[in-house]
Motif scaffolding. Structure first.
Motif, PDB file in Angstrom:
ATOM      1  N   LEU A  23     -29.476 -21.140 -18.675  1.00 33.53           N
ATOM      2  CA  LEU A  23     -28.657 -20.631 -17.582  1.00 33.53           C
ATOM      3  C   LEU A  23     -29.485 -20.592 -16.304  1.00 33.53           C
ATOM      4  O   LEU A  23     -30.522 -19.920 -16.236  1.00 33.53           O
ATOM      5  CB  LEU A  23     -28.127 -19.233 -17.923  1.00 33.53           C
ATOM      6  CG  LEU A  23     -27.230 -18.581 -16.870  1.00 33.53           C
ATOM      7  CD1 LEU A  23     -25.937 -19.372 -16.711  1.00 33.53           C
ATOM      8  CD2 LEU A  23     -26.925 -17.129 -17.248  1.00 33.53           C
ATOM      9  N   ASP A  24     -29.051 -21.319 -15.284  1.00 32.00           N
ATOM     10  CA  ASP A  24     -29.772 -21.404 -14.015  1.00 32.00           C
ATOM     11  C   ASP A  24     -31.219 -21.874 -14.223  1.00 32.00           C
ATOM     12  O   ASP A  24     -32.101 -21.537 -13.438  1.00 32.00           O
ATOM     13  CB  ASP A  24     -29.750 -20.055 -13.286  1.00 32.00           C
ATOM     14  CG  ASP A  24     -30.067 -20.190 -11.790  1.00 32.00           C
ATOM     15  OD1 ASP A  24     -29.873 -21.281 -11.240  1.00 32.00           O
ATOM     16  OD2 ASP A  24     -30.515 -19.189 -11.198  1.00 32.00           O
ATOM     17  N   GLU A  25     -31.432 -22.624 -15.299  1.00 28.45           N
ATOM     18  CA  GLU A  25     -32.772 -23.156 -15.634  1.00 28.45           C
ATOM     19  C   GLU A  25     -33.821 -22.044 -15.726  1.00 28.45           C
ATOM     20  O   GLU A  25     -34.993 -22.238 -15.394  1.00 28.45           O
ATOM     21  CB  GLU A  25     -33.214 -24.207 -14.622  1.00 28.45           C
ATOM     22  CG  GLU A  25     -32.339 -25.446 -14.608  1.00 28.45           C
ATOM     23  CD  GLU A  25     -32.890 -26.535 -13.716  1.00 28.45           C
ATOM     24  OE1 GLU A  25     -33.397 -26.224 -12.605  1.00 28.45           O
ATOM     25  OE2 GLU A  25     -32.831 -27.702 -14.125  1.00 28.45           O
ATOM     26  N   THR A  26     -33.396 -20.874 -16.189  1.00 25.64           N
ATOM     27  CA  THR A  26     -34.326 -19.752 -16.302  1.00 25.64           C
ATOM     28  C   THR A  26     -35.505 -20.100 -17.194  1.00 25.64           C
ATOM     29  O   THR A  26     -36.646 -19.726 -16.899  1.00 25.64           O
ATOM     30  CB  THR A  26     -33.594 -18.513 -16.855  1.00 25.64           C
ATOM     31  OG1 THR A  26     -32.547 -18.156 -15.958  1.00 25.64           O
ATOM     32  CG2 THR A  26     -34.549 -17.335 -17.008  1.00 25.64           C
ATOM     33  N   ASP A  27     -35.258 -20.825 -18.294  1.00 26.79           N
ATOM     34  CA  ASP A  27     -36.349 -21.161 -19.214  1.00 26.79           C
ATOM     35  C   ASP A  27     -37.409 -22.030 -18.552  1.00 26.79           C
ATOM     36  O   ASP A  27     -38.610 -21.739 -18.617  1.00 26.79           O
ATOM     37  CB  ASP A  27     -35.799 -21.822 -20.481  1.00 26.79           C
ATOM     38  CG  ASP A  27     -34.970 -23.068 -20.213  1.00 26.79           C
ATOM     39  OD1 ASP A  27     -34.582 -23.319 -19.049  1.00 26.79           O
ATOM     40  OD2 ASP A  27     -34.700 -23.807 -21.187  1.00 26.79           O
ATOM     41  N   VAL A  28     -36.991 -23.095 -17.864  1.00 28.54           N
ATOM     42  CA  VAL A  28     -37.940 -24.002 -17.206  1.00 28.54           C
ATOM     43  C   VAL A  28     -38.644 -23.295 -16.056  1.00 28.54           C
ATOM     44  O   VAL A  28     -39.863 -23.415 -15.878  1.00 28.54           O
ATOM     45  CB  VAL A  28     -37.213 -25.260 -16.707  1.00 28.54           C
ATOM     46  CG1 VAL A  28     -38.166 -26.151 -15.905  1.00 28.54           C
ATOM     47  CG2 VAL A  28     -36.637 -26.045 -17.889  1.00 28.54           C
ATOM     48  N   ARG A  29     -37.908 -22.552 -15.272  1.00 24.30           N
ATOM     49  CA  ARG A  29     -38.501 -21.841 -14.133  1.00 24.30           C
ATOM     50  C   ARG A  29     -39.517 -20.798 -14.579  1.00 24.30           C
ATOM     51  O   ARG A  29     -40.469 -20.479 -13.849  1.00 24.30           O
ATOM     52  CB  ARG A  29     -37.392 -21.182 -13.304  1.00 24.30           C
ATOM     53  CG  ARG A  29     -36.484 -22.178 -12.581  1.00 24.30           C
ATOM     54  CD  ARG A  29     -35.199 -21.524 -12.112  1.00 24.30           C
ATOM     55  NE  ARG A  29     -35.458 -20.330 -11.327  1.00 24.30           N
ATOM     56  CZ  ARG A  29     -34.614 -19.311 -11.211  1.00 24.30           C
ATOM     57  NH1 ARG A  29     -33.450 -19.325 -11.877  1.00 24.30           N
ATOM     58  NH2 ARG A  29     -34.927 -18.269 -10.474  1.00 24.30           N
ATOM     59  N   SER A  30     -39.340 -20.263 -15.795  1.00 22.42           N
ATOM     60  CA  SER A  30     -40.267 -19.244 -16.292  1.00 22.42           C
ATOM     61  C   SER A  30     -41.673 -19.798 -16.508  1.00 22.42           C
ATOM     62  O   SER A  30     -42.655 -19.040 -16.486  1.00 22.42           O
ATOM     63  CB  SER A  30     -39.740 -18.645 -17.601  1.00 22.42           C
ATOM     64  OG  SER A  30     -38.548 -17.914 -17.378  1.00 22.42           O
TER      65      SER A  30
END
Length: 320
Positions: free
Chosen positions: A222-229
């Motif tokens: 969701l909203d690329e939360t995983d990649v951005r983390s």
């Protein structure tokens, strides 16, 4: 009513909240090593409405289906060979997950060693709110991330059922806790132990923090939360991605940055539930309940849950 039947929420096909019906069905009987538990309260979790809609754990279910996994109640009968529990014991559990458990009902059966004695300081409604959410947070922090004192932990969706417990567990383990949530939840999260709070609707979390040892990602793609983390996690740190596991995008970004990743699917764990009950009874952890419902209000409960705007947990009061 006959002792051979019970009230339960059932579904005959996947779909919206309206597919759930409350009716009388056959009461289960405990097999050897199992216990029959009279359910006083049943917790409601996102996986419940995802599965009802044909997602989540839908592939492991069959019709007619009684949804739900979280229960708190009293042992009614024990099957042959049970040595750890006796009739009258107050217990709580997340039995059978991810296979059907039939928690939205007046009785459930499951192996005795999947149950733990419920926190003595909580009513059944509070205890039923804990198992799936608390075990998810516990397994993410303890087993996957190995969080230790002095580390920095970022919890996404910190005001939700899993998130608000992850904040408290991480703080109990001695970590510095950063929590993402909407601003109206910040004061409450700081009361629970969050050292920093970030309103994700006002600024991107990667612009507000960094140098994190572990990310408990409850939002996934969701909203690329995983990649951005990955960008806020130090090399050698870990992103534990709960919904949907490790996406290809996360795996690629983490590999380039030298960040570890881990998927997570919660499992029944009576030993962890016992440890969690001890923390609750010691006053180190509290569970937040947004609202309780009767079984007949199952559709309304799921509709509220699907807004993703609740603070803490939703719970059915099955028996009073």
């Amino acid at each position: 009513m006959s002792e051979q039947t019970m009230r339960a929420v059932t579904i005959e096909e996947f779909g919206g909240p309206e597919v759930m019906r409350t009716r009388r069905v056959a009461r289960p009987e405990p097999l050897p090593t199992e216990v029959l538990v009279r359910v006083h309260a049943a917790g409601i979790n996102p996986v419940d409405w995802k599965t009802r809609a044909g997602h989540g754990m839908a592939g492991l279910q069959s019709f007619p289906l009684i949804p739900g996994w979280d229960v708190s109640g009293v042992v009614e009968e024990v099957g042959f060979g049970v040595t750890t529990l006796a009739p009258g014991d107050e217990v709580y559990a997340m039995p059978w997950f991810p296979r059907p458990a039939g928690a939205y009902a007046e009785f459930v059966t499951a192996p005795s060693r999947q149950f733990a004695r419920k926190p003595a300081s909580l009513p059944h409604t509070g205890a039923a709110a804990l198992p799936l959410a608390a075990l998810t947070a516990w397994h993410a922090l303890v087993d996957a991330a190995g969080v230790a004192a002095g580390q920095r932990v970022l919890v996404h969706a910190a005001a939700g059922g899993v998130g608000h417990l992850a904040v408290q567990f991480a703080k109990h383990f001695g970590a510095e806790v950063i929590a993402t949530a909407r601003e109206p939840r910040h004061a409450w999260l700081k009361e629970l132990g969050a050292d920093e709070t970030i309103d994700y609707t006002q600024r991107r979390f990667e612009d507000a923090t960094g140098g994190v040892d572990a990310v408990i990602d409850l939002l996934g793609t969701l909203d690329e939360t995983d990649v951005r983390s990955v960008s806020v996690t130090r090399p050698g740190g870990i992103v534990v991605s709960v919904p949907g596991g490790v996406s290809p995008g996360l795996a690629t970004a983490a590999g380039r940055a030298g960040v570890r990743t881990s998927p997570l699917l919660v499992e029944p764990d009576a030993a962890a539930l016992t440890a969690i009950a001890e923390l609750v009874d010691a006053g180190a952890v509290q569970v937040q309940i947004e609202r309780t419902f009767a079984l007949e209000e199952a559709a309304e409960a799921h509709r509220l849950g699907e807004t993703n705007r609740t603070r803490g947990k939703l719970v059915f009061e099955v028996a009073k």
